[in-house]
Scaffold this motif. Structure first.
Motif, mmCIF file in Angstrom:
data_model
loop_
_atom_site.group_PDB
_atom_site.id
_atom_site.type_symbol
_atom_site.label_atom_id
_atom_site.label_comp_id
_atom_site.label_asym_id
_atom_site.label_seq_id
_atom_site.Cartn_x
_atom_site.Cartn_y
_atom_site.Cartn_z
ATOM 1 N N GLY A 198 0.814 -1.213 0.000
ATOM 2 C CA GLY A 198 0.000 0.000 0.000
ATOM 3 C C GLY A 198 0.846 1.260 0.000
ATOM 4 N N ARG A 199 1.888 1.252 0.808
ATOM 5 C CA ARG A 199 2.788 2.418 0.838
ATOM 6 C C ARG A 199 3.520 2.564 -0.494
ATOM 7 N NH1 ARG A 199 6.241 4.945 4.664
ATOM 8 N NH2 ARG A 199 7.191 6.729 3.601
ATOM 9 N N PHE A 200 3.899 1.455 -1.106
ATOM 10 C CA PHE A 200 4.566 1.517 -2.403
ATOM 11 C C PHE A 200 3.619 2.086 -3.456
ATOM 12 C CE2 PHE A 200 6.033 -0.479 -6.422
ATOM 13 C CZ PHE A 200 7.263 0.162 -6.501
ATOM 14 N N ARG A 201 2.338 1.743 -3.344
ATOM 15 C CA ARG A 201 1.358 2.317 -4.258
ATOM 16 C C ARG A 201 1.302 3.841 -4.104
ATOM 17 N NH1 ARG A 201 -3.391 0.697 -6.932
ATOM 18 N NH2 ARG A 201 -3.222 -1.431 -6.113
ATOM 19 N N GLU A 202 1.379 4.326 -2.858
ATOM 20 C CA GLU A 202 1.365 5.767 -2.609
ATOM 21 C C GLU A 202 2.579 6.441 -3.246
ATOM 22 O OE1 GLU A 202 1.174 6.156 1.591
ATOM 23 O OE2 GLU A 202 -0.924 5.523 1.748
ATOM 24 N N VAL A 203 3.740 5.777 -3.191
ATOM 25 C CA VAL A 203 4.941 6.319 -3.842
ATOM 26 C C VAL A 203 4.703 6.439 -5.346
ATOM 27 C CG1 VAL A 203 7.355 5.828 -4.422
ATOM 28 C CG2 VAL A 203 6.537 5.486 -2.088
ATOM 29 N N CYS A 204 4.124 5.412 -5.953
ATOM 30 C CA CYS A 204 3.843 5.441 -7.390
ATOM 31 C C CYS A 204 2.873 6.571 -7.736
ATOM 32 C CB CYS A 204 3.268 4.099 -7.844
ATOM 33 S SG CYS A 204 4.406 2.708 -7.682
ATOM 34 N N GLU A 205 1.845 6.737 -6.919
ATOM 35 C CA GLU A 205 0.861 7.796 -7.168
ATOM 36 C C GLU A 205 1.496 9.169 -7.034
ATOM 37 O OE1 GLU A 205 -2.167 6.927 -4.341
ATOM 38 O OE2 GLU A 205 -3.112 5.348 -5.567
ATOM 39 N N LEU A 206 2.440 9.314 -6.108
ATOM 40 C CA LEU A 206 3.093 10.609 -5.895
ATOM 41 C C LEU A 206 3.880 11.040 -7.126
ATOM 42 C CD1 LEU A 206 3.769 12.930 -3.938
ATOM 43 C CD2 LEU A 206 5.692 11.553 -3.116
ATOM 44 N N VAL A 207 4.504 10.085 -7.808
ATOM 45 C CA VAL A 207 5.328 10.437 -8.975
ATOM 46 C C VAL A 207 4.567 10.281 -10.285
ATOM 47 C CG1 VAL A 207 7.462 9.827 -7.793
ATOM 48 C CG2 VAL A 207 6.289 8.092 -9.143
ATOM 49 N N GLY A 208 3.309 9.828 -10.211
ATOM 50 C CA GLY A 208 2.489 9.757 -11.412
ATOM 51 C C GLY A 208 2.802 8.585 -12.325
ATOM 52 N N ILE A 209 3.361 7.510 -11.774
ATOM 53 C CA ILE A 209 3.642 6.305 -12.556
ATOM 54 C C ILE A 209 2.659 5.224 -12.110
ATOM 55 C CG2 ILE A 209 5.346 4.526 -13.119
ATOM 56 C CD1 ILE A 209 7.526 6.532 -12.598
ATOM 57 N N PRO A 210 1.973 4.564 -13.053
ATOM 58 C CA PRO A 210 1.000 3.533 -12.662
ATOM 59 C C PRO A 210 1.624 2.464 -11.777
ATOM 60 C CG PRO A 210 0.761 4.065 -14.983
ATOM 61 C CD PRO A 210 1.992 4.782 -14.516
ATOM 62 N N TYR A 211 0.952 2.174 -10.709
ATOM 63 C CA TYR A 211 1.401 1.152 -9.758
ATOM 64 C C TYR A 211 1.610 -0.187 -10.449
ATOM 65 C CZ TYR A 211 0.643 -2.244 -5.912
ATOM 66 O OH TYR A 211 0.735 -3.291 -5.041
ATOM 67 N N GLU A 212 0.729 -0.494 -11.408
ATOM 68 C CA GLU A 212 0.793 -1.781 -12.101
ATOM 69 C C GLU A 212 2.077 -1.937 -12.912
ATOM 70 O OE1 GLU A 212 -3.149 -0.687 -10.938
ATOM 71 O OE2 GLU A 212 -1.702 0.344 -12.236
ATOM 72 N N GLU A 213 2.696 -0.805 -13.321
ATOM 73 C CA GLU A 213 3.927 -0.878 -14.101
ATOM 74 C C GLU A 213 5.137 -1.194 -13.225
ATOM 75 O OE1 GLU A 213 4.756 2.426 -16.587
ATOM 76 O OE2 GLU A 213 2.782 2.426 -17.557
ATOM 77 N N LEU A 214 5.121 -0.687 -12.003
ATOM 78 C CA LEU A 214 6.292 -0.828 -11.143
ATOM 79 C C LEU A 214 6.207 -2.005 -10.186
ATOM 80 C CD1 LEU A 214 7.036 2.909 -10.239
ATOM 81 C CD2 LEU A 214 8.181 1.463 -11.918
#
Length: 409
Positions: A383-399
């Motif tokens: 969940g926290r990693f998803r927040e990092v992805c959202e902060l930088v605007g990169i889809p969570y599913e990609e990372l």
């Protein structure tokens, strides 16, 4: 400084004032009475952990800043606000977003236990008293730093990435038109360099190198000051410019490039050779084709492409090392359009265009790598990693597949 209720309260009051909130407004946001906040700021009432978390978020601070054993430093958004003055709302939001990325990166770095000592050295130099002294200091530091980094005399492919490898956060933001860059040394966030996003790539490279000079020499200055048209004549700015020139396009490398081109030699030269048969020295005069030795517009363009600097910087550097005369410099600068035309025709303009403004998301890259490493080492949840992805605007599913693969390794 002892961390008493009074000290914590004073820091909270200072942070509130930095974001220009009244006690009444701040108390209302977190659901407190104004009198309760007054008591907290005076130190007559202990702030709870939940209240500290809420106030820190409201003041755009990390809660740990109020509990460390050092004075509270100015919030970075306030620092940027002083640069812009009355910043437009859109500009403020963009800068605030970049600062939040920086803060999240710092939090992850601290969580991973990465050392903060991996900074470049501080070169202890007196303040220059003349342009000549400033130029000499800047060039000397650049030579020493290139030696320390084992760069030789060749081009630096990615100067921002190189600076980031020295423990310095790097980012490009939309500064005001008269500002090219800013170096910050912050107690909480470490060292950071920001350059003007809308400037061409070659100019941004120069700005990164310029601000890196401030990191090496001027790190202990009291307040961060942007590099702008207002202070361009200050000797420390001249020193940083001299550093950037020598660091990006070193004299030794230019001489090597000219030698490969068979350019820059005098039309006549003397050669002394020892004649072993006669057991004496014999003098010969060597003649070169004067037109072949002349440095022309295409030579400057190719040099600019090789070192990924602007055409003008390459031409001025040739004059700086006495490879061309003042009159030659004037002529070559007048021919800059022809130089760019050559690079465009050869599809080499990507490294030399004064018009190119592609993205340079270095800070985003730094945060993403930290996020992946933190997830791999079970320091943060999915969940926290998803927040990092959202902060930088990169889809969570990609990372997420990359992060999961790292855990499986």
């Amino acid at each position: 400084m002892a961390l008493t209720n009074e000290v914590i309260g004073e820091r909270l009051r200072e942070a509130r004032k930095n974001v220009q909130l009244s006690q009444e407004a701040a108390a209302a946001v977190i659901g407190l009475d104004r009198t309760a906040l007054i008591k907290i700021e005076k130190g007559t009432r202990t702030v709870t952990g939940v209240e500290l978390q809420q106030l820190a978020q409201l003041y755009r601070r990390d809660p740990a800043e109020f509990l460390v054993d050092q004075p509270l430093q100015e919030d970075l958004l306030i620092t940027f606000g002083r640069i812009e003055g009355n910043a437009p709302l859109g500009w403020s939001k963009e800068i605030a977003h970049q600062i939040e990325i920086l803060k999240e990166a710092v939090r992850l770095r601290d969580m991973l236990g990465d050392p903060l000592s991996a900074f470049p050295p501080i070169y202890q130099l007196p303040l220059p008293r003349s342009y000549e002294e400033a130029a000499a200091q800047g060039k000397e530091i650049a030579v020493l730093e290139r030696e320390r980094l084992k760069l030789g005399a060749g081009p630096i492919s990615d100067v921002a990435n190189l600076i980031a490898s020295q423990g310095i956060w790097t980012a490009a933001v939309n500064f005001p038109d008269n500002v090219s860059g800013l170096f910050i040394a912050h107690q909480q966030y470490g060292l950071a360099i920001f350059v003007h996003q809308r400037h061409a790539r070659v100019r941004r490279r120069f700005s990164y190198a310029h601000e890196y000079a401030h990191a090496l020499v001027d790190r202990n200055r009291r307040e961060p000051e942007p590099t702008s048209t207002q202070n361009k004549n200050d000797f420390i700015e001249k020193r940083a410019n001299a550093f950037a020139s020598e660091f990006l396009i070193p004299a030794a490398g230019v001489y090597e490039s000219l030698e490969r081109m068979h350019k820059g030699r005098p039309s006549r030269a003397s050669a002394w050779i020892w004649d072993v048969a006669a057991d004496e020295a014999v003098h010969h005069e060597v003649r070169h084709d004067g037109t072949a030795q002349r440095i022309s517009v295409h030579d400057v363009a190719l040099l600019a492409h090789e070192y990924a600097v602007s055409y003008d910087v390459a031409a001025i550097r040739l004059r700086d090392i006495d490879a061309i005369s003042r009159n030659q410099l004037t002529t070559l600068l007048e021919q800059r359009d022809q130089g760019k035309q050559l690079l465009r025709a050869l599809k080499m303009l990507a490294h030399s265009s004064e018009e190119e403004q592609e993205e340079q998301p270095y800070l985003i890259r730094q945060l993403v790598i930290l996020g992946i490493e933190a997830f791999r080492r079970n320091k943060i949840s999915a969940g926290r990693f998803r927040e990092v992805c959202e902060l930088v605007g990169i889809p969570y599913e990609e990372l997420m597949p990359v992060a999961v693969a790292g855990k499986e390794d």
